[in-house]
Design a protein around this motif. Structure first.
Motif, PDB file in Angstrom:
ATOM      1  N   LEU A 191      20.074  21.971  38.921  1.00  0.00           N
ATOM      2  CA  LEU A 191      18.811  21.563  38.304  1.00  0.00           C
ATOM      3  C   LEU A 191      17.681  21.848  39.233  1.00  0.00           C
ATOM      4  O   LEU A 191      16.798  22.495  38.691  1.00  0.00           O
ATOM      5  CB  LEU A 191      18.633  19.877  38.300  1.00  0.00           C
ATOM      6  N   PHE A 192      17.658  21.739  40.657  1.00  0.00           N
ATOM      7  CA  PHE A 192      16.837  22.156  41.534  1.00  0.00           C
ATOM      8  C   PHE A 192      16.683  23.757  41.567  1.00  0.00           C
ATOM      9  O   PHE A 192      15.347  24.332  41.212  1.00  0.00           O
ATOM     10  CB  PHE A 192      17.187  21.826  42.925  1.00  0.00           C
ATOM     11  N   ASN A 193      17.632  24.590  41.432  1.00  0.00           N
ATOM     12  CA  ASN A 193      17.802  26.047  41.267  1.00  0.00           C
ATOM     13  C   ASN A 193      16.996  26.435  40.024  1.00  0.00           C
ATOM     14  O   ASN A 193      16.433  27.345  39.891  1.00  0.00           O
ATOM     15  CB  ASN A 193      19.004  26.593  41.505  1.00  0.00           C
ATOM     16  N   LYS A 194      17.219  25.711  38.902  1.00  0.00           N
ATOM     17  CA  LYS A 194      16.667  25.992  37.466  1.00  0.00           C
ATOM     18  C   LYS A 194      15.353  25.799  37.621  1.00  0.00           C
ATOM     19  O   LYS A 194      14.335  26.652  37.025  1.00  0.00           O
ATOM     20  CB  LYS A 194      17.422  25.508  36.388  1.00  0.00           C
ATOM     21  N   LEU A 195      14.930  24.557  37.988  1.00  0.00           N
ATOM     22  CA  LEU A 195      13.509  24.145  38.196  1.00  0.00           C
ATOM     23  C   LEU A 195      12.675  25.423  38.949  1.00  0.00           C
ATOM     24  O   LEU A 195      11.862  25.696  38.417  1.00  0.00           O
ATOM     25  CB  LEU A 195      13.233  23.015  38.478  1.00  0.00           C
ATOM     26  N   THR A 196      13.272  25.618  40.060  1.00  0.00           N
ATOM     27  CA  THR A 196      12.676  26.661  40.964  1.00  0.00           C
ATOM     28  C   THR A 196      12.450  27.795  40.329  1.00  0.00           C
ATOM     29  O   THR A 196      11.560  28.758  40.405  1.00  0.00           O
ATOM     30  CB  THR A 196      13.378  26.814  42.316  1.00  0.00           C
ATOM     31  N   GLN A 197      13.554  28.445  39.672  1.00  0.00           N
ATOM     32  CA  GLN A 197      13.633  29.772  39.133  1.00  0.00           C
ATOM     33  C   GLN A 197      12.634  29.811  37.850  1.00  0.00           C
ATOM     34  O   GLN A 197      11.814  30.697  37.696  1.00  0.00           O
ATOM     35  CB  GLN A 197      14.756  30.060  38.877  1.00  0.00           C
ATOM     36  N   THR A 198      12.599  28.867  37.130  1.00  0.00           N
ATOM     37  CA  THR A 198      11.881  28.656  35.846  1.00  0.00           C
ATOM     38  C   THR A 198      10.181  28.520  36.326  1.00  0.00           C
ATOM     39  O   THR A 198       9.585  29.513  35.827  1.00  0.00           O
ATOM     40  CB  THR A 198      11.883  27.351  35.199  1.00  0.00           C
ATOM     41  N   CYS A 199       9.834  27.803  37.201  1.00  0.00           N
ATOM     42  CA  CYS A 199       8.361  27.717  37.559  1.00  0.00           C
ATOM     43  C   CYS A 199       8.018  28.715  38.358  1.00  0.00           C
ATOM     44  O   CYS A 199       6.897  29.255  38.309  1.00  0.00           O
ATOM     45  CB  CYS A 199       8.073  26.226  38.266  1.00  0.00           C
ATOM     46  N   PHE A 200       9.016  29.571  39.156  1.00  0.00           N
ATOM     47  CA  PHE A 200       8.580  30.852  39.834  1.00  0.00           C
ATOM     48  C   PHE A 200       8.275  31.915  38.856  1.00  0.00           C
ATOM     49  O   PHE A 200       7.289  32.576  39.081  1.00  0.00           O
ATOM     50  CB  PHE A 200       9.655  31.029  40.880  1.00  0.00           C
ATOM     51  N   ASN A 201       8.914  32.113  38.053  1.00  0.00           N
ATOM     52  CA  ASN A 201       9.050  33.048  37.091  1.00  0.00           C
ATOM     53  C   ASN A 201       7.568  33.040  36.159  1.00  0.00           C
ATOM     54  O   ASN A 201       6.832  33.961  35.762  1.00  0.00           O
ATOM     55  CB  ASN A 201      10.193  33.257  36.127  1.00  0.00           C
ATOM     56  N   LYS A 202       7.455  31.545  35.962  1.00  0.00           N
ATOM     57  CA  LYS A 202       6.144  31.365  34.900  1.00  0.00           C
ATOM     58  C   LYS A 202       4.794  31.556  35.884  1.00  0.00           C
ATOM     59  O   LYS A 202       3.882  32.032  35.375  1.00  0.00           O
ATOM     60  CB  LYS A 202       6.549  29.821  34.447  1.00  0.00           C
ATOM     61  N   CYS A 203       4.900  30.883  36.928  1.00  0.00           N
ATOM     62  CA  CYS A 203       3.578  30.875  37.728  1.00  0.00           C
ATOM     63  C   CYS A 203       3.145  31.808  38.764  1.00  0.00           C
ATOM     64  O   CYS A 203       2.225  32.160  39.310  1.00  0.00           O
ATOM     65  CB  CYS A 203       3.670  29.604  38.709  1.00  0.00           C
ATOM     66  N   ILE A 204       4.133  32.584  39.261  1.00  0.00           N
ATOM     67  CA  ILE A 204       3.867  33.426  40.396  1.00  0.00           C
ATOM     68  C   ILE A 204       3.902  34.793  40.083  1.00  0.00           C
ATOM     69  O   ILE A 204       4.835  35.380  39.262  1.00  0.00           O
ATOM     70  CB  ILE A 204       5.111  33.297  41.482  1.00  0.00           C
ATOM     71  N   GLU A 205       2.738  35.630  40.472  1.00  0.00           N
ATOM     72  CA  GLU A 205       2.462  37.026  39.985  1.00  0.00           C
ATOM     73  C   GLU A 205       3.696  37.764  40.619  1.00  0.00           C
ATOM     74  O   GLU A 205       4.050  37.475  41.598  1.00  0.00           O
ATOM     75  CB  GLU A 205       1.330  37.607  40.393  1.00  0.00           C
TER      76      GLU A 205
END
Length: 84
Positions: free
Chosen positions: A29-43
């Motif tokens: 869950l943590f890994n999915k959250l991290t990857q999802t939010c990183f891909n969405k928010c970080i240029e």
């Protein structure tokens, strides 16, 4: 007095197995959250070593929404209710 019966080796193994599955679930869950939010928010172009204000706000909102949805799904699955 059933409460005073010590757990058997089988019971301990089951408990350990359930704890291990829970830990695996939380890591996933943590890994999915991290990857999802990183891909969405970080240029993709990392111009600065620190997150800018927009990226910080985006990540904060993303993580908050991710946890809300995860909790909602958990509650729905736990209650056996049909989705809204």
């Amino acid at each position: 007095m059933a409460g005073n019966i010590p757990p058997t080796a089988f019971d301990k193994e089951q408990i350990f197995g359930m704890a291990e599955k829970e830990m695996e679930y939380r890591v996933e869950l943590f890994n999915k959250l991290t990857q999802t939010c990183f891909n969405k928010c970080i240029e993709n172009r990392h111009k600065e070593s620190e997150l800018n204000m927009g990226e910080n706000s985006c990540i904060d909102r993303c993580v908050s929404k991710y946890w809300q949805v995860t909790n909602m799904i958990g509650q729905l699955l736990g209650s056996n209710r049909p989705p809204m």
